[in-house]
Design a protein around this motif. Structure first.
Motif, PDB file in Angstrom:
ATOM      1  N   GLN A 105       0.837  -1.209   0.000  1.00  0.00           N
ATOM      2  CA  GLN A 105       0.000   0.000   0.000  1.00  0.00           C
ATOM      3  C   GLN A 105       0.870   1.257   0.000  1.00  0.00           C
ATOM      4  O   GLN A 105       0.556   2.247  -0.665  1.00  0.00           O
ATOM      5  N   LYS A 126       2.217   1.924  -3.460  1.00  0.00           N
ATOM      6  CA  LYS A 126       1.195   2.520  -4.343  1.00  0.00           C
ATOM      7  C   LYS A 126       0.983   3.988  -3.990  1.00  0.00           C
ATOM      8  O   LYS A 126       0.836   4.833  -4.875  1.00  0.00           O
ATOM      9  N   LYS A 127       0.965   4.271  -2.673  1.00  0.00           N
ATOM     10  CA  LYS A 127       0.768   5.652  -2.236  1.00  0.00           C
ATOM     11  C   LYS A 127       1.952   6.524  -2.665  1.00  0.00           C
ATOM     12  O   LYS A 127       1.770   7.663  -3.088  1.00  0.00           O
ATOM     13  N   TYR A 183       1.172   7.181  -6.406  1.00  0.00           N
ATOM     14  CA  TYR A 183      -0.038   7.854  -6.889  1.00  0.00           C
ATOM     15  C   TYR A 183      -0.742   8.728  -5.865  1.00  0.00           C
ATOM     16  O   TYR A 183      -1.755   9.350  -6.187  1.00  0.00           O
ATOM     17  N   LYS A 226      -2.913   9.385  -2.223  1.00  0.00           N
ATOM     18  CA  LYS A 226      -4.070   8.739  -1.630  1.00  0.00           C
ATOM     19  C   LYS A 226      -5.234   9.711  -1.609  1.00  0.00           C
ATOM     20  O   LYS A 226      -5.012  10.884  -1.272  1.00  0.00           O
ATOM     21  N   PRO A 227      -6.459   9.316  -1.986  1.00  0.00           N
ATOM     22  CA  PRO A 227      -6.809   7.986  -2.475  1.00  0.00           C
ATOM     23  C   PRO A 227      -6.228   7.721  -3.872  1.00  0.00           C
ATOM     24  O   PRO A 227      -5.910   8.667  -4.601  1.00  0.00           O
ATOM     25  N   LEU A 228      -6.135   6.453  -4.212  1.00  0.00           N
ATOM     26  CA  LEU A 228      -5.593   6.098  -5.521  1.00  0.00           C
ATOM     27  C   LEU A 228      -6.535   6.588  -6.615  1.00  0.00           C
ATOM     28  O   LEU A 228      -7.753   6.470  -6.493  1.00  0.00           O
TER      29      LEU A 228
END
Ligand SMILES: [Zn+2]
Length: 199
Positions: A149, A152-153, A156, A158-160
């Motif tokens: 997670q 990914k953060k 991109y 947050k939120p994705l």
């Protein structure tokens, strides 16, 4: 134009990024073979890879890429080593994911005229994206950032955003003039390059 059957966790995101990387590494346009089978996650890729590749072969496809994220830690899913016992590693959920995925490749796809390639970014495809865009990792090596997670953060925020937006950003980073050079310093990416250079 080379047609490649790409088995990845999510065709419209991972699959497109692998297709683009194949183009960059091979230096030729790559078309992703279209199938009714839509993969959903790593276990699904492994379970359906045999059926998928055998169907692709019946449609005249001779090249395949099979990929999942490593999603490992400091003690589990350690990097692949040539001395690995494939059966032993793939029987263990904490074993090597390269071996785990190799064990799903049908025998026909291991020899001429078929060319298959197994890819396991350590730890996730987002690790590769962060390396491509020159991210400043706080860990001694990028592979030691384990939290999926968080990766990914880092990419991109947050939120994705939607997968369509993520794909667009990711392709931008991979198009950076230094991206392939940066990635080639990482063992999991070099393992990918080594395989496709033999095609
Ligand atoms: Zn292994």
């Amino acid at each position: 134009m080379l047609t490649v059957a790409i088995a990845s966790e999510f065709h419209a995101y991972d699959g497109e990024l692998y297709r683009y990387l194949l183009e960059r590494v091979l230096g030729t346009p790559v078309h992703a073979w279209e199938s009714e089978l839509k993969f959903d996650g790593c276990k699904h890729v492994r379970k359906q890879a045999g059926l998928y590749l055998n169907t692709a072969a019946k449609h005249g496809v001779r090249h395949a890429l099979v990929a999942v994220d490593n999603d490992g830690g400091s003690k589990r899913r350690l990097p692949h080593h040539p001395d690995h016992d494939v059966a032993q590693q793939s029987a263990n959920d904490d074993g090597c994911r390269v071996c785990w995925l190799h064990s799903a490749i049908p025998p026909d796809w291991r020899e001429d005229p078929y060319r298959s390639c197994v890819i396991v970014p350590t730890q996730t495809l987002e690790t590769w994206l962060l390396i491509a865009k020159g991210h400043d990792f706080t860990e001694p090596s990028p592979e030691q950032r384990y939290n999926r997670q968080a990766l990914k953060k880092d990419c991109y925020g947050k939120p994705l955003p939607s997968s369509q937006v993520m794909k667009g950003k990711a392709l931008e980073w991979l198009q950076h003039p230094e991206a392939i050079t940066r990635l080639s310093a990482r063992p999991s990416f070099q393992a990918f390059v080594d395989q496709v250079k033999r095609w």
